[in-house]
Design an enzyme around this catalytic site. Structure first.
Site, PDB file in Angstrom:
ATOM      1  N   PRO A   1     106.419  22.253 114.339  1.00  0.00           N
ATOM      2  CA  PRO A   1     106.674  23.511 113.634  1.00  0.00           C
ATOM      3  C   PRO A   1     105.923  24.679 114.254  1.00  0.00           C
ATOM      4  O   PRO A   1     104.735  24.588 114.530  1.00  0.00           O
ATOM      5  CB  PRO A   1     106.183  23.247 112.206  1.00  0.00           C
ATOM      6  CG  PRO A   1     105.401  21.987 112.252  1.00  0.00           C
ATOM      7  CD  PRO A   1     105.767  21.261 113.500  1.00  0.00           C
ATOM      8  N   GLU A   2     106.626  25.743 114.520  1.00  0.00           N
ATOM      9  CA  GLU A   2     106.001  26.958 115.020  1.00  0.00           C
ATOM     10  C   GLU A   2     105.892  27.956 113.872  1.00  0.00           C
ATOM     11  O   GLU A   2     106.318  27.684 112.758  1.00  0.00           O
ATOM     12  CB  GLU A   2     106.833  27.520 116.185  1.00  0.00           C
ATOM     13  CG  GLU A   2     106.786  26.603 117.399  1.00  0.00           C
ATOM     14  CD  GLU A   2     106.734  27.378 118.702  1.00  0.00           C
ATOM     15  OE1 GLU A   2     106.116  28.449 118.739  1.00  0.00           O
ATOM     16  OE2 GLU A   2     107.331  26.909 119.676  1.00  0.00           O
TER      17      GLU A   2
END
Ligand SMILES: [Zn+2]
Length: 275
Positions: A2-3
């Site tokens: 996840p960014e």
């Protein structure tokens, strides 16, 4: 992994279930993730109201009425889902449940256990070791071209590496760095210290746009992203250069997208458009 846009979407998805709600119980099913849980983690949250769910870079911050703050990181593979109605039995990788008095359960699943959860207090948050060295958040109001240029000033490293450094700018991951540099026409090899003035302005705008587009693409509901096997499908964005090695540049069409490796990470760019 996840960014920042994914973490922001998770935050927005969890907000209705958690903000203003009281935790009836917190179930922790193992002693540690990437780091041990504080021994009093569940005890300090149980029976307490969550006043605000915030985010700093890729850390979710759960502010409690008591002044405690839970710091949560999703790591490489972590995700959180909101469960309502009959609550399914926890699976092997469902490590934590936050149960509200309204009956919702926010469940944290992390197969690889690179995530973490810990506790601090509001007055110590800024000096907390996980938080204190984080640079300005590119989605925040305080981020502008002066802030960016100041962070890059004097740095004789490629702009690509400087943008990945969390001390300079918070939470900008590999994908979004490539995309931002492409949109602003800046070569990933350009020295960071030369990005100032009009270039810094262009880059600031590109970073904001790339992140805003990604957050918008994330949709409004976490449920949309949970696949039948329970995996949270992080969004498939329409990237312009990331992962497009060998394809025609969408901007000039006269060059192919190149892939190089910088500080061990892949960079995708157009050598014709980016200088
Ligand atoms: Zn091009």
């Amino acid at each position: 992994m996840p960014e920042l846009p994914e973490v922001e979407t998770v935050r927005r998805g969890l907000q209705p279930a958690l903000e203003g709600q009281k935790l009836k119980s917190v179930i922790v099913r193992r002693p540690n993730l990437r780091i041990p849980f504080p021994k009093d983690f569940a005890a300090r949250l149980t029976g307490k109201k969550i006043t605000r769910l915030d985010r700093r870079a890729k850390y979710l911050l759960m502010f409690m009425e008591t002044g405690d703050v839970a710091i949560i990181h999703l790591g490489m593979s972590g995700f959180m889902t909101v469960l309502e109605g009959p609550i399914p039995e926890p699976g092997k990788h469902d490590h934590v449940d936050f149960c509200t008095t309204k009956g919702a359960v926010v469940r944290f699943n992390d197969a690889r256990r690179f995530g973490l959860m810990t506790l601090t207090t509001e007055d110590k948050l800024e000096s907390h070791k996980l938080i204190k060295n984080i640079g300005p958040d590119p989605t925040g109001n305080s981020f502008n071209e002066e802030v960016l240029a100041a962070a890059l000033a004097g740095r004789a490293t490629p702009i690509k590496a400087a943008l990945l450094d969390q001390k300079n700018i918070a939470g900008l991951g590999n994908i979004y760095v490539s995309e931002s540099l492409f949109r602003s026409g800046i070569s990933p090899r350009r020295l960071a210290k030369t990005v100032k003035g009009a270039r810094a302005e262009k880059l600031t705008r590109a970073i904001r746009e790339v992140l805003a587009d990604a957050i918008a693409a994330g949709g409004s509901s976490l449920k949309d992203h949970v696949q039948p096997d329970g995996e949270l499908g992080y969004f498939q964005h329409h990237f312009k250069v990331y992962g497009k090695e060998g394809e025609d540049c969408p901007e000039c069409a006269s060059a192919k997208i190149k892939k190089i490796v910088q500080s061990g990470r892949s960079t995708f760019y157009c050598s014709n458009c980016q200088r």
